[in-house]
Design a protein around this motif. Structure first.
Motif, PDB file in Angstrom:
ATOM      1  N   ALA A  71       0.832  -1.209   0.000  1.00  0.00           N
ATOM      2  CA  ALA A  71       0.000   0.000   0.000  1.00  0.00           C
ATOM      3  C   ALA A  71       0.863   1.254   0.000  1.00  0.00           C
ATOM      4  O   ALA A  71       0.583   2.208  -0.725  1.00  0.00           O
ATOM      5  CB  ALA A  71      -0.939  -0.006   1.204  1.00  0.00           C
ATOM      6  N   ARG A  72       1.930   1.251   0.798  1.00  0.00           N
ATOM      7  CA  ARG A  72       2.831   2.416   0.849  1.00  0.00           C
ATOM      8  C   ARG A  72       3.445   2.680  -0.523  1.00  0.00           C
ATOM      9  O   ARG A  72       3.414   3.800  -1.025  1.00  0.00           O
ATOM     10  CB  ARG A  72       3.926   2.166   1.884  1.00  0.00           C
ATOM     11  N   ARG A  73       3.973   1.629  -1.142  1.00  0.00           N
ATOM     12  CA  ARG A  73       4.609   1.786  -2.456  1.00  0.00           C
ATOM     13  C   ARG A  73       3.589   2.146  -3.532  1.00  0.00           C
ATOM     14  O   ARG A  73       3.849   2.988  -4.387  1.00  0.00           O
ATOM     15  CB  ARG A  73       5.338   0.511  -2.842  1.00  0.00           C
ATOM     16  N   CYS A  74       2.450   1.505  -3.491  1.00  0.00           N
ATOM     17  CA  CYS A  74       1.413   1.739  -4.494  1.00  0.00           C
ATOM     18  C   CYS A  74       0.872   3.168  -4.413  1.00  0.00           C
ATOM     19  O   CYS A  74       0.677   3.818  -5.435  1.00  0.00           O
ATOM     20  CB  CYS A  74       0.296   0.723  -4.311  1.00  0.00           C
ATOM     21  N   GLN A  75       0.659   3.656  -3.209  1.00  0.00           N
ATOM     22  CA  GLN A  75       0.115   5.001  -3.047  1.00  0.00           C
ATOM     23  C   GLN A  75       1.093   6.036  -3.591  1.00  0.00           C
ATOM     24  O   GLN A  75       0.691   6.948  -4.313  1.00  0.00           O
ATOM     25  CB  GLN A  75      -0.195   5.285  -1.578  1.00  0.00           C
ATOM     26  N   SER A  76       2.369   5.900  -3.283  1.00  0.00           N
ATOM     27  CA  SER A  76       3.339   6.885  -3.780  1.00  0.00           C
ATOM     28  C   SER A  76       3.456   6.814  -5.297  1.00  0.00           C
ATOM     29  O   SER A  76       3.552   7.835  -5.970  1.00  0.00           O
ATOM     30  CB  SER A  76       4.698   6.706  -3.108  1.00  0.00           C
ATOM     31  N   ARG A  77       3.426   5.607  -5.866  1.00  0.00           N
ATOM     32  CA  ARG A  77       3.511   5.460  -7.327  1.00  0.00           C
ATOM     33  C   ARG A  77       2.260   6.022  -8.005  1.00  0.00           C
ATOM     34  O   ARG A  77       2.349   6.663  -9.039  1.00  0.00           O
ATOM     35  CB  ARG A  77       3.686   3.995  -7.727  1.00  0.00           C
ATOM     36  N   LEU A  78       1.122   5.766  -7.426  1.00  0.00           N
ATOM     37  CA  LEU A  78      -0.126   6.251  -8.010  1.00  0.00           C
ATOM     38  C   LEU A  78      -0.146   7.774  -8.050  1.00  0.00           C
ATOM     39  O   LEU A  78      -0.511   8.375  -9.061  1.00  0.00           O
ATOM     40  CB  LEU A  78      -1.323   5.722  -7.215  1.00  0.00           C
ATOM     41  N   LEU A  79       0.261   8.400  -6.960  1.00  0.00           N
ATOM     42  CA  LEU A  79       0.296   9.864  -6.926  1.00  0.00           C
ATOM     43  C   LEU A  79       1.352  10.418  -7.883  1.00  0.00           C
ATOM     44  O   LEU A  79       1.184  11.500  -8.438  1.00  0.00           O
ATOM     45  CB  LEU A  79       0.553  10.347  -5.497  1.00  0.00           C
ATOM     46  N   GLU A  80       2.415   9.673  -8.080  1.00  0.00           N
ATOM     47  CA  GLU A  80       3.475  10.082  -9.001  1.00  0.00           C
ATOM     48  C   GLU A  80       3.010   9.952 -10.449  1.00  0.00           C
ATOM     49  O   GLU A  80       3.247  10.832 -11.280  1.00  0.00           O
ATOM     50  CB  GLU A  80       4.699   9.189  -8.746  1.00  0.00           C
ATOM     51  N   TRP A  81       2.352   8.830 -10.779  1.00  0.00           N
ATOM     52  CA  TRP A  81       1.923   8.576 -12.152  1.00  0.00           C
ATOM     53  C   TRP A  81       0.693   9.386 -12.541  1.00  0.00           C
ATOM     54  O   TRP A  81       0.516   9.731 -13.697  1.00  0.00           O
ATOM     55  CB  TRP A  81       1.620   7.102 -12.356  1.00  0.00           C
ATOM     56  N   ARG A  82      -0.178   9.644 -11.584  1.00  0.00           N
ATOM     57  CA  ARG A  82      -1.400  10.411 -11.853  1.00  0.00           C
ATOM     58  C   ARG A  82      -1.491  11.531 -10.839  1.00  0.00           C
ATOM     59  O   ARG A  82      -2.195  11.422  -9.837  1.00  0.00           O
ATOM     60  CB  ARG A  82      -2.616   9.500 -11.760  1.00  0.00           C
ATOM     61  N   PRO A  83      -0.757  12.622 -11.083  1.00  0.00           N
ATOM     62  CA  PRO A  83      -0.658  13.701 -10.090  1.00  0.00           C
ATOM     63  C   PRO A  83      -1.993  14.300  -9.649  1.00  0.00           C
ATOM     64  O   PRO A  83      -2.103  14.800  -8.545  1.00  0.00           O
ATOM     65  CB  PRO A  83       0.201  14.763 -10.796  1.00  0.00           C
ATOM     66  N   GLY A  84      -3.011  14.235 -10.457  1.00  0.00           N
ATOM     67  CA  GLY A  84      -4.300  14.820 -10.100  1.00  0.00           C
ATOM     68  C   GLY A  84      -5.162  13.924  -9.224  1.00  0.00           C
ATOM     69  O   GLY A  84      -6.271  14.305  -8.847  1.00  0.00           O
ATOM     70  N   THR A  85      -4.676  12.744  -8.881  1.00  0.00           N
ATOM     71  CA  THR A  85      -5.464  11.802  -8.079  1.00  0.00           C
ATOM     72  C   THR A  85      -5.672  12.343  -6.671  1.00  0.00           C
ATOM     73  O   THR A  85      -4.731  12.799  -6.022  1.00  0.00           O
ATOM     74  CB  THR A  85      -4.745  10.429  -7.995  1.00  0.00           C
ATOM     75  N   ALA A  86      -6.903  12.293  -6.213  1.00  0.00           N
ATOM     76  CA  ALA A  86      -7.200  12.743  -4.851  1.00  0.00           C
ATOM     77  C   ALA A  86      -6.476  11.834  -3.857  1.00  0.00           C
ATOM     78  O   ALA A  86      -6.453  10.611  -4.039  1.00  0.00           O
ATOM     79  CB  ALA A  86      -8.707  12.701  -4.606  1.00  0.00           C
TER      80      ALA A  86
END
Length: 194
Positions: A71-86
Protein backbone atom coordinates in the motif's frame (compact mmCIF):
# COMPACT_ATOMS: atom_id res chain seq x y z
CA UNK A 1 -12.82 -20.64 11.00
CA UNK A 2 -12.28 -19.50 14.56
CA UNK A 3 -12.31 -22.26 17.21
CA UNK A 4 -15.92 -21.43 18.10
CA UNK A 5 -16.89 -22.40 14.55
CA UNK A 6 -14.83 -25.58 14.54
CA UNK A 7 -17.66 -28.03 15.35
CA UNK A 8 -19.81 -26.91 12.43
CA UNK A 9 -16.73 -26.73 10.20
CA UNK A 10 -15.98 -30.37 11.01
CA UNK A 11 -19.56 -31.29 10.07
CA UNK A 12 -19.23 -29.30 6.82
CA UNK A 13 -15.95 -30.98 5.90
CA UNK A 14 -17.37 -34.43 6.66
CA UNK A 15 -20.36 -33.72 4.41
CA UNK A 16 -18.13 -32.42 1.62
CA UNK A 17 -15.82 -35.41 1.91
CA UNK A 18 -18.70 -37.86 2.10
CA UNK A 19 -17.32 -39.03 5.45
CA UNK A 20 -20.55 -38.68 7.37
CA UNK A 21 -20.72 -42.20 8.63
CA UNK A 22 -23.65 -42.87 6.31
CA UNK A 23 -21.30 -43.08 3.34
CA UNK A 24 -22.98 -40.30 1.37
CA UNK A 25 -22.22 -36.65 0.82
CA UNK A 26 -25.96 -35.88 0.79
CA UNK A 27 -26.49 -36.52 4.52
CA UNK A 28 -27.98 -33.65 6.49
CA UNK A 29 -25.81 -31.69 8.93
CA UNK A 30 -27.89 -33.08 11.81
CA UNK A 31 -27.33 -36.67 10.64
CA UNK A 32 -23.60 -36.07 10.30
CA UNK A 33 -23.41 -34.43 13.74
CA UNK A 34 -25.30 -37.34 15.34
CA UNK A 35 -23.06 -39.88 13.64
CA UNK A 36 -19.95 -37.96 14.68
CA UNK A 37 -21.14 -37.70 18.28
CA UNK A 38 -21.97 -41.41 18.44
CA UNK A 39 -18.66 -42.52 16.94
CA UNK A 40 -16.22 -40.03 18.46
CA UNK A 41 -17.93 -37.95 21.13
CA UNK A 42 -17.19 -34.27 21.68
CA UNK A 43 -13.54 -34.68 20.65
CA UNK A 44 -14.62 -35.55 17.12
CA UNK A 45 -16.06 -32.07 16.66
CA UNK A 46 -12.74 -30.48 17.59
CA UNK A 47 -10.56 -32.42 15.17
CA UNK A 48 -8.30 -30.16 13.17
CA UNK A 49 -8.41 -27.23 15.58
CA UNK A 50 -4.62 -26.97 15.97
CA UNK A 51 -3.56 -26.10 12.39
CA UNK A 52 -5.69 -22.93 12.05
CA UNK A 53 -4.71 -21.82 15.56
CA UNK A 54 -1.01 -22.33 14.83
CA UNK A 55 -1.37 -20.48 11.52
CA UNK A 56 -3.14 -17.41 12.93
CA UNK A 57 -0.04 -15.52 14.09
CA UNK A 58 2.05 -16.07 10.94
CA UNK A 59 -0.99 -15.46 8.69
CA UNK A 60 -1.70 -12.10 10.32
CA UNK A 61 1.96 -11.06 10.45
CA UNK A 62 2.40 -11.82 6.76
CA UNK A 63 -0.89 -10.18 5.80
CA UNK A 64 -0.40 -6.92 7.67
CA UNK A 65 3.28 -6.59 6.71
CA UNK A 66 2.67 -7.25 3.02
CA UNK A 67 -0.41 -5.03 2.90
CA UNK A 68 1.34 -2.09 4.56
CA UNK A 69 4.41 -2.28 2.32
CA UNK A 70 2.49 -2.74 -0.93
CA UNK A 71 0.00 0.00 0.00
CA UNK A 72 2.83 2.42 0.85
CA UNK A 73 4.61 1.79 -2.46
CA UNK A 74 1.41 1.74 -4.49
CA UNK A 75 0.11 5.00 -3.05
CA UNK A 76 3.34 6.88 -3.78
CA UNK A 77 3.51 5.46 -7.33
CA UNK A 78 -0.13 6.25 -8.01
CA UNK A 79 0.30 9.86 -6.93
CA UNK A 80 3.47 10.08 -9.00
CA UNK A 81 1.92 8.58 -12.15
CA UNK A 82 -1.40 10.41 -11.85
CA UNK A 83 -0.66 13.70 -10.09
CA UNK A 84 -4.30 14.82 -10.10
CA UNK A 85 -5.46 11.80 -8.08
CA UNK A 86 -7.20 12.74 -4.85
CA UNK A 87 -5.15 11.58 -1.84
CA UNK A 88 -8.14 9.68 -0.39
CA UNK A 89 -8.67 7.82 -3.68
CA UNK A 90 -4.97 6.98 -3.87
CA UNK A 91 -4.99 5.78 -0.25
CA UNK A 92 -8.01 3.51 -0.70
CA UNK A 93 -6.81 2.16 -4.06
CA UNK A 94 -3.43 1.40 -2.51
CA UNK A 95 -5.08 -0.24 0.51
CA UNK A 96 -7.07 -2.56 -1.77
CA UNK A 97 -4.04 -3.36 -3.95
CA UNK A 98 -2.08 -4.12 -0.80
CA UNK A 99 -4.95 -6.32 0.36
CA UNK A 100 -4.83 -8.39 -2.83
CA UNK A 101 -1.09 -8.97 -2.36
CA UNK A 102 -1.58 -9.69 1.36
CA UNK A 103 -4.27 -12.26 0.62
CA UNK A 104 -2.03 -14.02 -1.88
CA UNK A 105 0.94 -13.99 0.51
CA UNK A 106 -1.21 -15.36 3.34
CA UNK A 107 -1.89 -18.43 1.21
CA UNK A 108 1.63 -19.62 2.03
CA UNK A 109 0.35 -20.30 5.55
CA UNK A 110 -3.39 -20.78 5.02
CA UNK A 111 -3.23 -23.49 2.35
CA UNK A 112 -1.05 -26.01 4.23
CA UNK A 113 -2.85 -25.31 7.52
CA UNK A 114 -6.25 -25.84 5.91
CA UNK A 115 -5.10 -28.99 4.13
CA UNK A 116 -3.84 -30.50 7.40
CA UNK A 117 -6.99 -29.39 9.25
CA UNK A 118 -9.22 -31.12 6.71
CA UNK A 119 -7.12 -34.28 6.83
CA UNK A 120 -7.44 -34.34 10.61
CA UNK A 121 -11.19 -33.78 10.40
CA UNK A 122 -11.78 -36.73 8.06
CA UNK A 123 -9.05 -39.08 9.31
CA UNK A 124 -11.34 -41.07 11.59
CA UNK A 125 -12.93 -42.44 8.43
CA UNK A 126 -9.72 -44.46 8.05
CA UNK A 127 -10.31 -46.00 11.48
CA UNK A 128 -8.13 -43.75 13.63
CA UNK A 129 -9.38 -43.01 17.11
CA UNK A 130 -7.66 -39.64 17.49
CA UNK A 131 -6.33 -36.90 15.26
CA UNK A 132 -3.02 -37.52 13.60
CA UNK A 133 -0.47 -35.01 14.99
CA UNK A 134 0.08 -31.96 12.78
CA UNK A 135 3.69 -32.71 11.81
CA UNK A 136 2.95 -36.39 11.12
CA UNK A 137 0.03 -35.42 8.94
CA UNK A 138 2.19 -32.91 7.01
CA UNK A 139 4.94 -35.50 6.53
CA UNK A 140 2.43 -38.11 5.33
CA UNK A 141 0.94 -35.68 2.80
CA UNK A 142 4.40 -34.77 1.52
CA UNK A 143 5.47 -38.43 1.22
CA UNK A 144 2.33 -39.59 -0.53
CA UNK A 145 1.46 -36.62 -2.72
CA UNK A 146 4.47 -34.28 -2.83
CA UNK A 147 4.39 -30.57 -2.02
CA UNK A 148 1.92 -29.38 -4.66
CA UNK A 149 -0.50 -32.31 -4.49
CA UNK A 150 -0.07 -32.73 -0.75
CA UNK A 151 0.29 -29.61 1.37
CA UNK A 152 -0.60 -27.12 -1.34
CA UNK A 153 -3.65 -28.89 -2.79
CA UNK A 154 -6.46 -26.40 -3.19
CA UNK A 155 -4.07 -23.46 -3.29
CA UNK A 156 -5.52 -21.91 -6.43
CA UNK A 157 -9.06 -21.91 -5.04
CA UNK A 158 -7.81 -20.51 -1.73
CA UNK A 159 -5.94 -17.73 -3.54
CA UNK A 160 -9.08 -16.94 -5.53
CA UNK A 161 -10.93 -16.52 -2.22
CA UNK A 162 -8.19 -14.75 -0.26
CA UNK A 163 -7.15 -12.07 -2.75
CA UNK A 164 -10.54 -10.36 -3.14
CA UNK A 165 -11.58 -10.92 0.47
CA UNK A 166 -8.34 -9.35 1.78
CA UNK A 167 -8.78 -6.45 -0.67
CA UNK A 168 -12.28 -5.84 0.70
CA UNK A 169 -11.12 -6.28 4.32
CA UNK A 170 -8.23 -3.81 4.07
CA UNK A 171 -10.15 -1.43 1.80
CA UNK A 172 -13.06 -1.28 4.24
CA UNK A 173 -10.70 -0.90 7.20
CA UNK A 174 -8.88 2.02 5.59
CA UNK A 175 -12.15 3.61 4.44
CA UNK A 176 -13.70 3.42 7.91
CA UNK A 177 -10.61 4.24 9.98
CA UNK A 178 -10.69 8.06 9.50
CA UNK A 179 -14.39 8.16 10.35
CA UNK A 180 -13.86 6.01 13.42
CA UNK A 181 -10.99 8.19 14.59
CA UNK A 182 -13.12 11.26 14.05
CA UNK A 183 -15.96 9.81 16.12
CA UNK A 184 -13.55 8.85 18.87
CA UNK A 185 -11.98 12.29 18.79
CA UNK A 186 -8.52 11.09 17.89
CA UNK A 187 -6.49 12.65 15.16
CA UNK A 188 -3.27 11.27 13.88
CA UNK A 189 -1.97 10.21 10.53
CA UNK A 190 -2.84 7.16 8.51
CA UNK A 191 -0.36 5.03 10.44
CA UNK A 192 -1.33 6.25 13.92
CA UNK A 193 -2.84 3.66 16.22
CA UNK A 194 -6.59 3.79 16.63
Amino acid sequence: PPPAGQPIDTVRVRIQAGASGTGTASASPVAVARSLWAAEGAAGFLRGTAPPLLATGPRNAIGFAVQAEVARRCQSRLLEWRPGTAPETARLTAACAGGVCAGLAQCLVIVPADRIKVQQQINSRAGTSSSEPVLECAARLLRSHGLVGGLLAGGTATAMRQAPSAAIYFGAYHALLPRLRERLGRGGGAGAPL
